[in-house]
Motif scaffolding. Structure first.
Motif, short mmCIF file in Angstrom:
data_model
loop_
_atom_site.label_atom_id
_atom_site.label_comp_id
_atom_site.label_asym_id
_atom_site.label_seq_id
_atom_site.Cartn_x
_atom_site.Cartn_y
_atom_site.Cartn_z
N LEU B 197 0.83 -1.22 0.00
CA LEU B 197 0.00 0.00 0.00
C LEU B 197 0.86 1.26 0.00
N ARG B 201 1.88 4.59 -6.64
CA ARG B 201 0.59 4.66 -7.37
C ARG B 201 -0.58 4.49 -6.40
N VAL B 202 -0.43 3.54 -5.47
CA VAL B 202 -1.51 3.30 -4.51
C VAL B 202 -1.66 4.50 -3.57
N LEU B 205 -3.59 7.06 -5.34
CA LEU B 205 -5.01 6.70 -5.48
C LEU B 205 -5.77 6.91 -4.17
N VAL B 206 -5.12 6.53 -3.08
CA VAL B 206 -5.77 6.72 -1.77
C VAL B 206 -5.92 8.21 -1.48
N LYS B 208 -6.34 10.59 -3.58
CA LYS B 208 -7.44 11.13 -4.38
C LYS B 208 -8.80 10.79 -3.73
N ALA B 209 -8.90 9.56 -3.24
CA ALA B 209 -10.15 9.18 -2.57
C ALA B 209 -10.32 9.99 -1.29
N ALA B 211 -9.36 12.91 -0.78
CA ALA B 211 -9.76 14.28 -1.11
C ALA B 211 -11.29 14.37 -1.21
N ILE B 212 -11.91 13.25 -1.53
CA ILE B 212 -13.38 13.21 -1.59
C ILE B 212 -13.95 12.94 -0.20
N GLU B 213 -13.34 11.99 0.52
CA GLU B 213 -13.83 11.62 1.84
C GLU B 213 -12.65 11.49 2.82
N ILE B 216 -11.64 8.48 5.44
CA ILE B 216 -11.01 7.18 5.17
C ILE B 216 -9.60 7.10 5.76
N MET B 217 -9.00 8.26 6.03
CA MET B 217 -7.64 8.25 6.58
C MET B 217 -7.62 8.09 8.10
#
Lengths: 249, 380
Positions: B197, B201-202, B205-206, B208-209, B211-213, B216-217
């Motif tokens: 993880l 690249r991963v 991707l995380v 970017k996600a 940035a929406i929610e 999740i972190m």
């Protein structure tokens, strides 16, 4: 209009504004897929939605179809989505979850290894909200994966990318907790395994799954319900499988 | 005279003895007998294991502790700047321990320190884990620990039988336990998965996600990890269920009878005769209790050796698997608690697949009432 490569389907019920977050995630994955040359149909199915959830889908972008149904059953909602879309593959997203933006492209690639016979799953289910854990999903081609595990627990959930035939030929069964049966997604995985579909993992893809205080899975687990009968649960099926393995050895 | 002086030598010897005893796990040691080329009694207590190891097992390269892995120790000792000569286990007892080198991939020091384990301030977390923590079910040993097992054995601490033994001994026939095990391999590979993880690249991707929610972190109290095929609480359940299936000479039954946990078989045998009179050709007996005996002359699914290290929910799943696996027309539990539990808890569904009945202490069980109780509980 020709058939789309993928139908990206979001299902919602009472997620309210959280559905806007999921919709944004879905839109980004759809944009990536279209940029990669794939055709994508987008559908939102709202099952007995509350007012906040209806409002969350009022200003969706052009080209996103929104349908309201009244099933109170997630399996029926997915079956309905299959019946009203026209695509080679379907990918489902729950109304409060997210995908990494590469999901549709990378899962489609994995499905293309054996067109029409592969069901792609994310590499990781990343739980957040009420639970914080990571679940790396099994790849059926991993020689250490014991398919007998599927008799005891569900290795995969329903938020996969699958060929249309996997849904059309094996629709989700009724959810019937009062009769002692649930886990329609587990049952669907058993039925597709028996039918010979391969459940593979798309590397470097993640589903972010929001865990609320009590999920449908936890409610089912606590209710001591079981999955519906399937050939894969019977020893007879395993004996025949052992025979097939022996003869091919 | 050595550098300790005579008093120092005695203290060092006593310290070594205490440490060996603390880390000794009889069930793990005994599982290596035969394969490792030495003989041992079927059971040994902690002190007996320590003695046997000193006299026999150590020279055969056996491990006396499930929480000492030689390769892991050699690697970590080197990282700590220690030069290991001779037997790695002896070196750890005499040197590595004092340098707080953790000789197993199964324990994550930072994770344990962050958890509320009851360790004293300044106490080495791994020593606390060896002394107490490893005998308690829970998640404290690291992000993979919820998959180590959830069943505290009877008198686990007294018998030095850690919770993680279930995973250590899973598929024991596939591993040279002197070096590694199912669980240690699983954690090592799981660590690789977790590290994947960190691939750029991963990570992107995380991000970017997130940035929406952003939620999740949030890691909460710590993000624990499961992965198939190695690290999942039901991997050992599936192994047990598959062992049972493969042990049976039949793959279908007309009737399944859960035989008594204890005491005579007379009632159960009468039930078998009744079923046969009613046309059941293939009747399979299921034995589950530690004191139950397999009946003679009847095909028997003997679950006893497969259930010993499983928790209550896992045992129930294995007992249910054999029932649905054989797909009988009739299921009966006779003085069998696990069988009764299967039929009562899952009776609503099972009664659409077969007839179900139970007897306890000579009286017919009112399964309708038991199913109803379960239904009411579910609704609450």
């Amino acid at each position: 209009m020709s058939r789309a490569d993928i139908a990206a389907v979001i299902t919602a019920h009472n997620e309210g504004d959280l559905a806007k977050v999921s919709m944004r995630s879905l839109q980004e994955a759809v944009a990536q897929a279209r940029a990669a040359g794939l055709t994508v149909e987008v559908l939102a199915v709202l099952d007995n939605p509350d007012d906040e959830t209806v409002a969350a889908f009022e200003d969706v972008p052009a080209g996103v179809r929104v349908e309201r149904v009244s099933f109170a059953d997630q399996g029926h909602v997915r079956n309905h989505a299959v019946s009203v879309t026209d695509s080679d593959y379907l990918a489902f997203l729950d109304g409060d979850d997210l995908w990494t933006e590469n999901w549709l492209v990378d899962a489609f690639d994995v499905c293309g290894r054996d067109p029409g016979r592969v069901i792609a799953h994310p590499e990781v289910n990343w739980f957040f909200g009420h639970q914080h854990n990571l679940y790396f999903l099994a790849d059926q081609d991993d020689p250490e994966f014991d398919p007998a595990f599927a008799r005891i627990a569900n290795p995969w959930d329903a938020l996969c990318m699958a060929p249309r035939s996997a849904h059309a030929d094996h629709p989700y069964a009724d959810r019937a907790v009062a009769d002692g049966y649930a886990y329609e997604d587990w049952h669907w995985n058993l039925e597709t395994l028996v039918a010979g579909y391969r459940h593979l993992v798309a590397p470097q893809t993640i589903h972010f799954k929001r865990r609320r205080k009590k999920s449908q899975f936890m409610a089912a687990r606590d209710a001591w319900v079981i999955t519906r009968p399937s050939e894969l649960l019977t020893y007879r099926w395993w004996s025949e499988r052992d025979g097939r393995d022996d003869s091919s050895a | 005279m050595g550098w300790f002086g005579s008093g120092g030598l005695r203290r060092a010897k006593r310290q070594r003895t205490d440490r060996v005893r603390m880390v000794t796990h009889p069930a793990f040691y005994l599982a290596q007998a035969g394969v490792a080329g030495f003989e041992a009694p079927e059971t040994l207590d902690v002190d007996g294991t320590v003695e046997h190891f000193a006299a026999v097992g150590q020279a055969a390269g056996a491990r006396v502790s499930a929480l000492f892995q030689p390769d892991c120790y050699l690697s970590r000792a080197q990282e700590a700047g220690l030069e290991v000569t001779g037997d790695p286990f002896e070196h750890w007892l005499e040197v590595g321990w004092d340098h707080r080198v953790v000789p197993t991939p199964l324990f994550d020091e930072q994770w344990y320190a962050a958890a509320d384990t009851g360790a004293r301030a300044g106490e080495w977390g791994f020593e606390h884990f060896l002394r107490e923590g490893c005998y308690r079910k829970g998640r404290d040993a690291g992000p993979f620990a919820p998959n180590y097992g959830d069943n505290e054995a009877m008198r686990a601490r007294e018998r030095h039988d850690p919770v993680l033994m279930t995973g250590m001994l899973n598929h024991a026939e596939r591993y040279d336990l002197r070096r590694t095990s199912w669980l240690e391999e699983g954690v090592a590979k799981g660590r690789e998965r977790l590290d994947s993880l960190d691939d750029p690249r991963v990570v992107a991707l995380v991000a970017k996600a997130a940035a929406i929610e952003p939620e999740i972190m949030d890691e909460g109290p710590g993000r624990w990890v499961a992965w198939l095929p190695h690290l999942h609480p039901n991997v050992v359940t599936a192994t047990a269920a598959e062992d049972v299936r493969r042990s049976l000479p039949v793959d279908r039954a007309d009737a399944v009878v859960y035989f008594p946990d204890d005491g005579p078989h007379d009632d159960a045998l009468r039930v078998v005769e009744e079923l046969r009179s009613a046309g059941a050709t293939t009747v399979v007996a299921v034995t589950t209790g530690p004191r139950s005996r397999p009946p003679e002359g009847i095909v028997t699914a003997d679950l006893r050796p497969r259930l010993t290290r499983l928790d209550r929910r896992q045992r129930l799943r294995v007992a249910l698997d054999v029932l649905r696996g054989l797909a009988p027309a009739h299921a009966v539990a006779v003085d069998n608690v696990l069988g009764t539990r299967v039929l009562a808890r899952h009776g609503r569904a099972l009664r659409t697949e077969m007839t179900v009945a139970g007897r306890l202490e000579g009286r017919a069980l009112d399964l309708d009432a038991m199913v109803e109780v379960q239904r009411v509980r579910d609704e609450q």
